[in-house]
Design a protein around this motif. Structure first.
Motif, PDB file in Angstrom:
ATOM      1  N   LEU A   1      -0.862   1.735  15.579  1.00 50.50           N
ATOM      2  CA  LEU A   1      -2.313   1.337  15.040  1.00 50.50           C
ATOM      3  C   LEU A   1      -2.272  -0.146  14.688  1.00 50.50           C
ATOM      4  N   GLY A   2      -1.256  -0.800  14.864  1.00 53.96           N
ATOM      5  CA  GLY A   2      -1.119  -2.281  14.627  1.00 53.96           C
ATOM      6  C   GLY A   2      -1.259  -2.759  13.232  1.00 53.96           C
ATOM      7  N   TYR A   3      -0.935  -1.967  12.166  1.00 56.92           N
ATOM      8  CA  TYR A   3      -0.690  -2.489  10.833  1.00 56.92           C
ATOM      9  C   TYR A   3       0.316  -3.306  10.985  1.00 56.92           C
ATOM     10  N   PRO A   4       0.176  -4.331  10.100  1.00 57.92           N
ATOM     11  CA  PRO A   4       1.429  -5.328   9.860  1.00 57.92           C
ATOM     12  C   PRO A   4       2.356  -4.442   8.771  1.00 57.92           C
ATOM     13  N   ALA A   5       3.683  -4.863   9.135  1.00 60.67           N
ATOM     14  CA  ALA A   5       4.883  -4.146   8.394  1.00 60.67           C
ATOM     15  C   ALA A   5       4.632  -4.376   6.820  1.00 60.67           C
ATOM     16  N   TYR A   6       4.117  -5.494   6.452  1.00 61.06           N
ATOM     17  CA  TYR A   6       4.202  -5.954   5.025  1.00 61.06           C
ATOM     18  C   TYR A   6       3.049  -5.117   4.268  1.00 61.06           C
ATOM     19  N   ILE A   7       2.058  -4.615   5.049  1.00 54.01           N
ATOM     20  CA  ILE A   7       0.920  -3.757   4.532  1.00 54.01           C
ATOM     21  C   ILE A   7       1.307  -2.298   4.096  1.00 54.01           C
ATOM     22  N   ILE A   8       2.358  -1.897   5.100  1.00 55.75           N
ATOM     23  CA  ILE A   8       2.485  -0.362   5.035  1.00 55.75           C
ATOM     24  C   ILE A   8       3.084   0.043   3.627  1.00 55.75           C
ATOM     25  N   PRO A   9       3.912  -0.801   2.972  1.00 54.18           N
ATOM     26  CA  PRO A   9       4.104   0.129   1.477  1.00 54.18           C
ATOM     27  C   PRO A   9       3.269   0.079   0.647  1.00 54.18           C
ATOM     28  N   LEU A  10       2.063  -0.845   0.828  1.00 56.88           N
ATOM     29  CA  LEU A  10       1.014  -0.864  -0.117  1.00 56.88           C
ATOM     30  C   LEU A  10      -0.039   0.220   0.188  1.00 56.88           C
ATOM     31  N   ILE A  11      -0.062   0.447   1.463  1.00 53.87           N
ATOM     32  CA  ILE A  11      -0.701   2.047   1.816  1.00 53.87           C
ATOM     33  C   ILE A  11       0.115   3.106   1.287  1.00 53.87           C
ATOM     34  N   GLY A  12       1.400   3.023   1.217  1.00 55.93           N
ATOM     35  CA  GLY A  12       1.884   4.238   0.591  1.00 55.93           C
ATOM     36  C   GLY A  12       1.722   4.305  -0.928  1.00 55.93           C
ATOM     37  N   VAL A  13       1.742   3.297  -1.576  1.00 47.59           N
ATOM     38  CA  VAL A  13       1.347   3.112  -3.044  1.00 47.59           C
ATOM     39  C   VAL A  13       0.071   3.698  -3.410  1.00 47.59           C
ATOM     40  N   THR A  14      -1.005   3.200  -2.404  1.00 47.28           N
ATOM     41  CA  THR A  14      -2.484   3.574  -2.944  1.00 47.28           C
ATOM     42  C   THR A  14      -2.502   5.086  -2.385  1.00 47.28           C
ATOM     43  N   HIS A  15      -1.724   5.713  -1.366  1.00 47.52           N
ATOM     44  CA  HIS A  15      -1.872   7.208  -1.071  1.00 47.52           C
ATOM     45  C   HIS A  15      -1.174   7.820  -2.169  1.00 47.52           C
ATOM     46  N   ILE A  16      -0.184   7.526  -2.880  1.00 48.41           N
ATOM     47  CA  ILE A  16       0.557   8.069  -4.079  1.00 48.41           C
ATOM     48  C   ILE A  16      -0.642   8.291  -5.171  1.00 48.41           C
ATOM     49  N   LEU A  17      -1.101   7.007  -5.500  1.00 51.64           N
ATOM     50  CA  LEU A  17      -2.212   6.819  -6.701  1.00 51.64           C
ATOM     51  C   LEU A  17      -3.249   7.678  -6.578  1.00 51.64           C
ATOM     52  N   GLY A  18      -3.643   7.635  -5.139  1.00 53.36           N
ATOM     53  CA  GLY A  18      -4.864   8.696  -5.096  1.00 53.36           C
ATOM     54  C   GLY A  18      -4.607  10.048  -5.024  1.00 53.36           C
ATOM     55  N   GLY A  19      -3.596  10.585  -4.571  1.00 50.49           N
ATOM     56  CA  GLY A  19      -2.937  11.615  -4.714  1.00 50.49           C
ATOM     57  C   GLY A  19      -2.903  12.247  -6.095  1.00 50.49           C
ATOM     58  N   VAL A  20      -2.424  11.555  -6.893  1.00 52.15           N
ATOM     59  CA  VAL A  20      -2.079  11.722  -8.151  1.00 52.15           C
ATOM     60  C   VAL A  20      -3.396  11.718  -8.970  1.00 52.15           C
ATOM     61  N   GLY A  21      -4.365  10.723  -8.650  1.00 47.53           N
ATOM     62  CA  GLY A  21      -5.599  10.722  -9.369  1.00 47.53           C
ATOM     63  C   GLY A  21      -6.328  11.738  -9.027  1.00 47.53           C
ATOM     64  N   LEU A  22      -6.136  12.632  -7.916  1.00 42.10           N
ATOM     65  CA  LEU A  22      -6.953  13.743  -7.785  1.00 42.10           C
ATOM     66  C   LEU A  22      -6.618  14.968  -8.727  1.00 42.10           C
ATOM     67  N   LEU A  23      -5.538  14.984  -9.242  1.00 47.64           N
ATOM     68  CA  LEU A  23      -5.128  15.958 -10.216  1.00 47.64           C
ATOM     69  C   LEU A  23      -5.191  15.859 -11.869  1.00 47.64           C
ATOM     70  N   ILE A  24      -5.861  14.637 -11.921  1.00 49.86           N
ATOM     71  CA  ILE A  24      -6.260  14.237 -13.513  1.00 49.86           C
ATOM     72  C   ILE A  24      -7.438  14.965 -13.679  1.00 49.86           C
ATOM     73  N   PRO A  25      -7.435  15.826 -14.845  1.00 52.34           N
ATOM     74  CA  PRO A  25      -8.657  16.543 -15.149  1.00 52.34           C
ATOM     75  C   PRO A  25      -9.688  15.822 -16.227  1.00 52.34           C
ATOM     76  N   ASN A  26     -10.785  16.128 -16.504  1.00 54.42           N
ATOM     77  CA  ASN A  26     -11.698  15.785 -17.245  1.00 54.42           C
ATOM     78  C   ASN A  26     -12.069  14.032 -17.373  1.00 54.42           C
ATOM     79  N   VAL A  27     -11.911  13.391 -16.171  1.00 49.45           N
ATOM     80  CA  VAL A  27     -12.230  12.204 -16.083  1.00 49.45           C
ATOM     81  C   VAL A  27     -13.290  11.795 -14.843  1.00 49.45           C
TER      82      VAL A  27
END
Length: 139
Positions: free
Chosen positions: A54-80
């Protein structure tokens, strides 16, 4: 006088909607957290796809990982509701950009539609949660 038969079809339909919303939202959240974890632990296959294919620079891949985890956890938060609306918007934008990246890269033609499949789960989760919120149910 005939006795009216009462059925609890609306209650059963509501319970089915709740169960479907929980299962689909759980699957979508698991997918996001799982792939975010792979980016964070430097999984060689995922890093090769992200960096070389895909051509993503190596320094951005961990940031993508963090945002993916935050998005997944955020989906599970009720009543917000406002937070979940923003999370669904961010996930949709991420998936559209992932689909665009896949279209402009090499690889299998079937791999190009992975983001669309995940988008179907995210969309189904969004619609079911909106139905639950409209009926004042909590996930």
């Amino acid at each position: 006088m005939k006795a009216e038969l009462t059925t609890d079809k609306p209650a059963r339909a509501g319970r089915a909607t709740q169960i479907a919303a929980m299962v689909i939202t759980g699957l979508a959240a698991f997918t996001w957290v799982y792939f975010g974890r792979l980016y964070l632990i430097h999984d060689p296959d995922e890093w090769r796809i992200a960096n070389q294919q895909l051509g993503y620079p190596a320094y951005i891949i961990p940031l993508i990982g963090v945002t993916h985890i935050l998005g997944g956890v955020g989906l599970l938060i009720p009543n917000v509701p406002r937070l979940t609306e923003w999370i669904y918007a961010a996930l949709s934008i991420d998936l559209l950009l992932a689909f665009y990246s896949q279209l402009n890269s090499g690889g299998s033609p079937w791999d190009k539609f992975d983001p669309i499949l995940v988008m179907a789960f995210v969309f189904a989760s969004y619609v079911l949660r909106r139905c639950m919120r409209a009926n004042k149910w909590s996930i």
